[in-house]
Design an enzyme around this catalytic site. Structure first.
Site, PDB file in Angstrom:
ATOM      1  N   LYS A  28      71.091 -35.531   6.161  1.00  0.00           N
ATOM      2  CA  LYS A  28      72.314 -35.298   7.204  1.00  0.00           C
ATOM      3  C   LYS A  28      73.536 -35.880   6.650  1.00  0.00           C
ATOM      4  CE  LYS A  28      71.969 -37.132  11.490  1.00  0.00           C
ATOM      5  NZ  LYS A  28      71.846 -37.272  13.075  1.00  0.00           N
ATOM      6  N   SER A  29      73.541 -36.935   6.142  1.00  0.00           N
ATOM      7  CA  SER A  29      74.758 -37.489   5.695  1.00  0.00           C
ATOM      8  C   SER A  29      75.430 -36.729   4.798  1.00  0.00           C
ATOM      9  CB  SER A  29      74.449 -38.945   5.271  1.00  0.00           C
ATOM     10  OG  SER A  29      73.938 -39.860   6.068  1.00  0.00           O
ATOM     11  N   GLY A 101      77.345 -38.550  15.880  1.00  0.00           N
ATOM     12  CA  GLY A 101      78.057 -39.806  15.628  1.00  0.00           C
ATOM     13  C   GLY A 101      78.753 -39.812  14.346  1.00  0.00           C
ATOM     14  N   ARG A 129      78.947 -44.458  22.993  1.00  0.00           N
ATOM     15  CA  ARG A 129      78.884 -45.175  21.633  1.00  0.00           C
ATOM     16  C   ARG A 129      80.315 -45.401  21.397  1.00  0.00           C
ATOM     17  NH1 ARG A 129      75.453 -41.633  17.647  1.00  0.00           N
ATOM     18  NH2 ARG A 129      75.985 -43.404  16.250  1.00  0.00           N
ATOM     19  N   SER A 175      79.160 -50.650   7.659  1.00  0.00           N
ATOM     20  CA  SER A 175      79.111 -49.291   8.135  1.00  0.00           C
ATOM     21  C   SER A 175      79.618 -48.327   7.194  1.00  0.00           C
ATOM     22  CB  SER A 175      79.913 -49.462   9.551  1.00  0.00           C
ATOM     23  OG  SER A 175      79.990 -47.780   9.954  1.00  0.00           O
ATOM     24  N   ASP A 328      68.624 -46.401   9.645  1.00  0.00           N
ATOM     25  CA  ASP A 328      68.032 -45.187  10.687  1.00  0.00           C
ATOM     26  C   ASP A 328      66.533 -45.565  10.696  1.00  0.00           C
ATOM     27  OD1 ASP A 328      70.519 -44.427  11.465  1.00  0.00           O
ATOM     28  OD2 ASP A 328      70.605 -43.062   9.653  1.00  0.00           O
ATOM     29  N   ARG A 359      68.723 -48.879  19.940  1.00  0.00           N
ATOM     30  CA  ARG A 359      67.402 -48.759  19.396  1.00  0.00           C
ATOM     31  C   ARG A 359      66.633 -49.955  19.529  1.00  0.00           C
ATOM     32  NH1 ARG A 359      69.354 -44.625  14.688  1.00  0.00           N
ATOM     33  NH2 ARG A 359      69.051 -42.761  15.910  1.00  0.00           N
ATOM     34  N   ARG A 403      65.506 -40.082  17.058  1.00  0.00           N
ATOM     35  CA  ARG A 403      64.696 -41.058  16.070  1.00  0.00           C
ATOM     36  C   ARG A 403      63.556 -41.675  16.745  1.00  0.00           C
ATOM     37  NH1 ARG A 403      66.666 -39.991  11.460  1.00  0.00           N
ATOM     38  NH2 ARG A 403      68.593 -39.685  11.199  1.00  0.00           N
TER      39      ARG A 403
END
Length: 451
Positions: A28-29, A101, A129, A175, A328, A359, A403
């Site tokens: 995905k990234s 996000g 978020r 991040s 993740d 989460r 997730r």
């Protein structure tokens, strides 16, 4: 604003040994970044293996709205004709990122470094978020937040800088999204933009910047950190990209095969970038029988086939400095820990509180609902593994988090009684083939929509 579809409860039940050979969806990234760099380059970027989940499709729509010609050629095959770093146009409508996000935050960097204005919006989860950590450095570079919801949240209108300023920025939190937004804004700035990381985060943006022709240098900073420098105002050149299989998606069948007795599966072409292998390292420490085969390079990233067999796991202590390499994967690691013998302590998980859901709280609650003891101490999650999981509790509250939904459906494959989740609809945002892929391996998973 995106509205979330009606909830689709899902359940899983104890399964016989899993077997088969599969390739999970593209990373995905890298999928997000492939589209974005296609937009920012001159010429035609051809992408193979793109993840066609809802999050990535939202980024594709945003690239189109900013001026790129984005076309789907076939399954996972896309073409992007870009407009270059200086050629972005002001979109006529708000950019709706749904639940994405990564897409929204990276695109804020793109807009911040260009003389345009754009409004960002998304679904209820994305609206909740925090965006301030992204906006702070972008404002230092000359961008202006015209309007936003309380706390710097979406919907948010961002005016890019007419003359972006190169800055030196030390991120207060590890991040990759913050780093990437600053570097993307830095593409429009003269001079050198510098990002200092106290802990190294996934480096796909730096690798892909180089692949598209930008001048990027990376050096070590302290014990775990790095300093990244980008020379601004390059002319990015379109290229061909092969997206490797997503290690975060591979984590679900990987853990499933470990906890379901008698399993043996092969996961093909999984990316093993050193900044994404924290889960593999941790599971190996827990006693997982995982073999890395056919190690090679694909699309500038290290990949291999993972051969996974059912294993008896033991509890371990997971150090905080490993968190950026597996941020993740903690929900599915907690499931593995529940089936391990002994206590597993996962340290330094503050970042989990600001993901698609909190989460940390959601995992703790989901474990409790299925008879697994766990506790939260500060930013640590401690799971008391007993080698077995009862299951059979109330439906796990997923809080619109894909997730969380997938992790607890994997739990049910080895639990003594079925495990249910309140909603599996959002799984399509990141892993639209999750249920059929798992069923193809022999997993007993039932989604309400597929009855």
């Amino acid at each position: 604003m995106s509205s979330h579809p009606a909830p689709e409860p899902a359940k899983s039940t104890r399964s016989a040994g899993l077997s088969g050979r599969v390739r999970v969806a593209g990373d995905k990234s890298i999928s997000h970044r492939s589209l974005i760099f296609g937009l920012l380059s001159v010429g035609e970027t051809l992408i193979g293996g793109l993840l066609e989940g809802e999050d990535v499709l939202a980024t594709a729509r945003a690239c189109r709205a900013l001026g790129a010609d984005v076309e789907r050629l076939g399954e996972g095959r896309w073409r992007v004709r870009g407009v270059g770093v200086g050629g972005l146009r002001t979109p006529s409508e708000p950019l709706d990122f749904g639940n994405a996000g990564t897409g929204s935050r990276l695109m804020m960097g793109v807009v911040a470094g260009a003389p345009i204005q754009a409004t960002f919006d998304g679904d209820a989860s994305l609206r909740s978020r925090p965006m301030r950590r992204i906006l702070d450095p972008l404002e230092k570079m000359g961008a202006t937040v015209v309007s936003c919801a309380e706390g710097g949240r979406l919907p948010l209108t961002l005016k890019g800088a007419d003359r972006p300023l190169p800055i030196e920025y030390e991120s207060p939190v590890p991040s990759a999204q913050v780093k990437s937004a600053v570097l993307l804004a830095g593409l429009g700035a003269p001079g050198v933009t510098t990002v200092i990381e106290r802990e190294a985060t996934r480096d796909h943006t730096e690798r892909m910047l180089r692949g598209f022709g930008a001048e990027v240098s990376v050096e070590r900073h302290g014990e775990h950190g790095r300093i990244i420098r980008l020379a601004g105002q390059p002319e990015l050149k379109a290229t061909a990209i092969s997206v490797p299989a997503d290690p975060s998606s591979a984590a679900f069948p990987l853990v499933a095969a470990l906890i379901v007795e008698g399993s043996e599966i092969t996961l093909e072409g999984v990316m093993t970038n050193p900044l994404r292998t924290g889960l593999l390292i941790t599971l190996t420490e827990m006693g997982a029988d995982v073999t890395l085969a056919n190690i090679r390079e694909d699309g500038g990233e290290e990949v291999c086939d993972l051969v996974v067999r059912g294993s008896r796991l033991k509890g371990v202590d997971v150090p905080a400095e490993r968190a950026p390499t597996m941020i993740d994967e903690y929900p599915i690691l907690a499931v593995a820990a529940a089936f391990a013998e002994g206590e597993t302590r996962m340290r330094g998980l503050s970042e989990l509180r600001v993901k698609e859901s909190d989460r940390l709280a959601a995992v703790h609650a989901g474990l409790a609902a299925n008879g697994v003891e766990s506790r939260i101490e500060g930013d640590d999650l401690i799971v008391a593994g007993k080698g077995r999981v009862a299951g059979g509790g109330e439906p796990v509250e997923t809080h619109l988090d894909h997730r969380i939904a997938m992790s607890f459906l994997i739990m049910g494959l080895a639990a003594e009684r079925e495990v249910t989740v309140d909603d599996g609809a959002m799984i399509a945002t990141s892993f639209p083939t999750f249920a059929p892929l798992m069923r193809g391996l022999g997993a007993e998973i039932e989604m309400e929509a597929s009855k």
